[in-house]
Design a protein around this motif. Structure first.
Motif: not given
Length: 696
Positions: A572-587
DNA sequence: TATGGATTCTTTTTT
DNA sequence: AGAATCCATA
C-alpha cells in the motif's frame, strides 16, 4: 524572459475546474492545496509549475520536491506536455523543453546535489559516498561489535532497531531520551550505551566521508542554517513546491522554513487523510499547522474526485469519516455509477487467491489489461502465496515495494568495488569487499583497514600485507583491480566497462559464495545495462543509493522498450499517488490490516485506518477486498506457521459493509482444483527465479 | 583466525 | 523462516 500572452494562459487553464484554477493562478504568497484522493493533485501541481514558467519564472529557479523519483519524472513530463502545447500555438516563444531546468526530485536527491556543490562550506568532501539503509546498519553493526554491545546475553537492540532509533531522533528532531520513552520504551534501559554508539556512528561517518539518508537532510538544513549557505541557496530559487506534504517530517519542514522564511513562492500539496509514513517520523502536523507556520497562507481545497465511481467513493468516505482529527472534506464525483465494492469472504487464503485470479482473468477478457489492475497489501510477504500461484499459471506480474534487487547481496558486492574507487575511506564498502575474499574475515579486514588509514591510495598501505594461503591467488588480482578502478576518475571509461572489469574478478567469488547463479548473473547483467546510461561513477552510485529502481519491471522499462503487460503487485505504501481500474486488497483482516504491531497505540491505529483508506481510494471502477476467515501465519508463537482463525478488519464496520456487496468465494471455487496445484509441492524460489529468468 | 553448524531470538511500511 | 550470535573445529 518569455511571457505567454493572455490567450495562451487561458488555454493552459482551460482543462481545470474552478478550485484547481484558483490554485494554479495563485500569486507567490504561501499556498496550501488540500487535495483529497483522486482530485487531480498531480494535474494541479503540474499546471502550477507550468503557469509559473509561462508567467515568467525561470524554470531553473523552481524547486519541485516529490516523494519518489518516479513522481518527479512524471510531474516534469506533464509540465513539458502542457508547455509544449502552449508553444505549439505560439512558435515564437522559442524556448525548448522548459520543464528541463526545474530542480525536481526527492528531498534526499536534491540535498545530495546541493551538498556536492556547496557542502565544502560545511567542511564536507564533495566526493562523499552515500550509505543506504543496509549500509548504515552494517556500519552500526561494526561499531556494536567493537563496543562490545553485540553480546546476546545483553539483549542489546539489534542493528536495525538501533538505526530506527537513531533515525527517529534525527527526523523528528527530538532527544534520545524522549524518543526512547515514547517510541522504543523496551530499549530505554540502554540509553547510555545507545548514546555512545550513536556518537561513535556520527564520528565514524565523518571520518569516512560518507553520508546516510538522515545526514543528507541534516546537512542540508545545516547549510541553510549558516549565513553564507542560506543566502547562496535562497537567492537561487523563486518558487518551492512540495508534493505529499502530509508525509514530510519536522526536519523537512524546517528545511522549507529556511528555504523561504516568509513562505514567498511556497506551494505545498497534500491530504491529511493519506498520511501513512509516521514510522519515518512524518507528522501530519506539518500540513495541519502550515497556515500558522506561514501566516499569509491561502488554503485551497480540491474536492471533486475524478478517479472513482460513486459507489466506491461512498465506501471510502465512510471509512475515513471515522477518523477523529482531519480537515473536513467532502469528496464528490459526477462520474457514472458502477458496481459496488466487493467483499470477498473465503475460508482461507488459497480460496481468496484463486478467486482473485479468476476475477483478474475475467476483467482481462473484458478488456482491462493486466497493467490496469493492481493487487495491494499491507506487508510485502502477504502476496507470496499469490505470487506462487501467478507463477504457476504463467501470469506475468511486477512487484513494487519489498526487497529491491539493488539490496541483494551480489549487487551490493559489485557496487562496493566502485564505491571504494570513489571513496577509499568508505569503511562499509572496504570491509565488504575484503571479507568476501576467502581467508579474510572480520579480524584481518579490520587490520587491513587500519593499515590503509590516511593513505590516499589504499593499496599502498597494503604493500606489506602477506595474504594467508586461501587468499594468495586472489590478492594480486584484487590489488590490480582496485588500482585500475581508482585511476579511472570518471568519464574516460564507460561505467559498463568498469563493471565488466569488476565482474571478471568477482565471478569466481560469486560462484563459490552463492547458489542461484543464473538469477544472480541476470541481476548483474541488468545492473551493467543501467550503468550504461551514466557517464559518471558518482552520479551512478548516488542514484542507485537514493532512488533505486523499485521493481523488476521498471528496470525492464528502462532498458527495453517492449512493454509486456504485467499485473501490478504493490505494498500500500508504494501505491501512493497511483490508480488502477481494478484494485484487489489482500487480507483485510485483523492482524494484517491493522497490522498486529500497530495495536499498541491509538495513533498507530489511526495510521492503519488511513492506510486502508489509501488502498481503497486507488480504485477507479472495481474494488475487491479479501477477507479470509483463516490465515496461515508465521510468528514466534507459532514457529513454522499455523492456520489461525481471524476476523474481518475492524475498519470494515457495519456502515462500511452496508454499501458493499459480499461474495462467498468458497462457493465459486472448485475444491479439487485447489487441491491439485497445492499438492504438487511448490518451491516458490525456483518459480520466482524461473520468472525472473524469463523476463530479464 | 576463518568458517560452518547449532542455538536463540524476532518478525511492517521506505527515502 | 530468517537473522544474529555462539561454539567447535580446522
Amino acid at each position: 524572459m518569455v511571457e505567454a500572452d493572455d490567450d495562451h494562459l487561458e488555454s493552459l487553464l482551460s482543462q481545470l475546474n474552478d478550485q484547481q484554477r484558483v490554485a494554479v493562478e495563485h500569486d507567490l504568497n504561501p499556498l496550501l492545496i488540500v487535495a483529497g484522493a483522486g482530485t487531480g493533485k498531480t494535474t494541479t501541481l503540474a499546471h502550477r509549475v507550468a503557469w509559473l514558467i509561462a508567467t515568467g519564472v525561470d524554470p531553473r529557479r523552481i524547486m519541485l520536491l516529490t516523494f519518489t523519483r518516479r513522481a518527479a519524472n512524471e510531474m516534469l513530463r506533464r509540465v513539458e506536455a502542457i508547455l509544449s502545447g502552449l508553444d505549439h500555438h505560439a512558435d515564437r516563444t522559442g524556448r525548448k523543453r522548459p520543464g528541463r531546468g526545474v530542480w525536481g526530485g526527492t528531498f534526499h536527491s536534491i540535498s545530495a546535489r546541493m551538498l556536492r556543490k556547496y557542502g565544502n562550506a560545511l567542511g564536507l568532501d564533495s566526493q562523499f559516498t552515500i550509505l543506504d539503509r543496509t549500509d548504515s546498519e552494517d556500519l552500526l553493526q561494526l561499531l556494536r561489535i567493537d563496543m562490545n554491545l553485540a553480546d546476546s546475553k545483553k539483549r542489546f537492540p539489534l542493528k536495525g532497531t538501533c538505526l530506527d532509533i537513531y533515525s527517529r531522533c534525527m527526523n523528528s528532531q527530538r532527544r534520545l531520551e524522549e524518543v526512547l520513552q515514547f517510541d522504543f520504551p523496551w530499549c530505554a534501559e540502554y540509553q547510555d550505551e545507545l548514546k555512545g554508539l550513536f556518537r561513535a556512528f556520527v564520528d565514524r561517518k565523518e571520518l569516512q566521508g560518507v553520508l546516510d539518508y538522515d545526514d543528507l537532510l541534516v546537512f542540508w538544513r545545516a547549510l541553510l542554517d549558516s549565513d553564507t549557505g542560506a543566502e547562496m541557496i535562497r537567492s537561487q530559487f523563486d518558487a518551492v513546491l512540495i508534493d505529499e506534504y502530509q508525509d514530510t517530517n519536522v526536519l523537512q519542514s524546517s528545511i522549507l522554513q529556511l528555504l523561504s522564511p516568509e513562505g514567498q513562492g511556497v506551494t505545498v500539496v497534500g491530504d491529511d487523510a493519506q498520511s501513512i509514513y509516521s514510522f519515518r517520523a512524518a507528522t501530519v502536523r506539518n500540513i495541519l499547522d502550515f497556515p500558522q507556520d506561514f501566516p499569509n497562507t491561502t488554503i485551497v481545497a480540491l474536492e471533486q474526485n475524478y478517479r472513482s465511481t460513486q459507489p466506491i467513493l461512498e465506501m471510502t468516505n465512510r471509512v475515513i469519516s471515522m477518523a477523529p482529527e482531519r480537515f473536513e472534506k467532502n469528496l464528490w464525483s459526477d462520474r457514472e455509477q458502477g458496481p459496488r465494492p466487493i467483499i470477498v469472504e473465503s475460508d482461507n487464503e488459497d480460496v481468496q487467491t484463486d478467486y482473485l485470479i479468476s476475477q483478474i482473468l475475467e476483467h482481462r477478457e473484458n478488456g482491462v489489461p493486466l497493467n490496469r489492475q493492481a493487487v495491494l497489501f499491507r506487508a510485502s510477504h502477504h502476496s507470496l502465496p499469490l505470487e506462487i500461484e501467478l507463477g504457476h499459471r504463467d501470469i506475468p506480474f511486477a512487484k513494487y515495494g519489498g526487497l529491491k534487487f539493488i539490496e541483494t547481496a551480489h549487487a551490493k558486492d559489485l557496487l562496493s568495488f566502485l564505491r571504494i574507487a570513489e571513496n577509499p575511506r568508505d569503511e562499509v564498502a572496504v570491509m565488504r569487499v575484503l571479507t568476501m575474499l576467502p581467508g579474510i574475515g572480520r579480524k584481518k579486514g579490520a587490520q587491513l583497514m587500519e593499515m590503509s588509514k590516511g593513505q590516499s591510495d589504499i593499496t599502498a598501505g597494503w604493500k606489506d600485507f602477506k595474504p594467508p594461503a586461501a587468499t594468495r591467488d586472489h590478492w594480486p588480482l584484487f590489488i590490480a583491480l582496485i588500482q585500475s578502478l581508482s585511476l579511472k576518475r570518471s568519464d574516460d571509461e564507460p561505467m559498463s566497462g568498469q563493471l565488466k572489469l569488476v565482474r571478471r574478478f568477482y565471478k569466481p567469488i560469486l560462484e563459490s559464495k552463492y547458489d542461484n547463479l543464473r538469477a544472480r548473473e541476470n541481476d548483474l547483467d541488468q545492473l551493467e545495462r543501467i550503468s550504461d546510461r551514466y557517464v559518471n561513477r558518482a552520479s551512478f552510485l548516488t542514484d542507485l543509493a537514493l532512488e533505486p529502481p523499485t521493481s523488476m519491471m521498471e528496470l525492464k522499462d528502462q532498458t527495453q522498450d517492449a512493454d509486456e503487460e504485467c499485473l501490478v503487485l504493490s505494498t500500500i505504501h508504494s501505491s501512493k499517488g497511483l490508480e488502477w481500474d481494478v484494485v484487489y486488497l489482500l487480507q483485510a483482516i485483523e492482524g494484517c490490516l491493522p497490522s498486529e504491531m500497530a495495536l499498541r497505540s491509538g495513533d498507530d491505529l489511526e495510521e492503519e485506518r488511513r492506510l486502508f483508506y489509501v488502498a481503497l481510494t486507488r480504485a477507479k471502477h472495481w474494488l475487491y477486498v479479501g477477507c479470509p476467515r483463516r490465515y496461515f501465519t508465521r510468528n514466534n508463537s507459532f514457529p513454522g506457521g499455523r492456520n489461525v482463525s481471524v476476523r474481518k478488519s475492524r475498519f470494515l464496520s457495519d456502515s462500511v459493509l452496508e454499501c458493499c456487496e459480499i461474495i462467498n468465494a468458497d462457493l465459486e471455487i472448485d475444491a479439487d482444483d485447489l487441491e491439485s496445484y497445492r499438492s504438487t509441492g511448490i518451491d516458490s524460489r525456483s518459480i520466482r527465479d524461473g520468472l525472473k529468468n524469463r523476463w530479464l
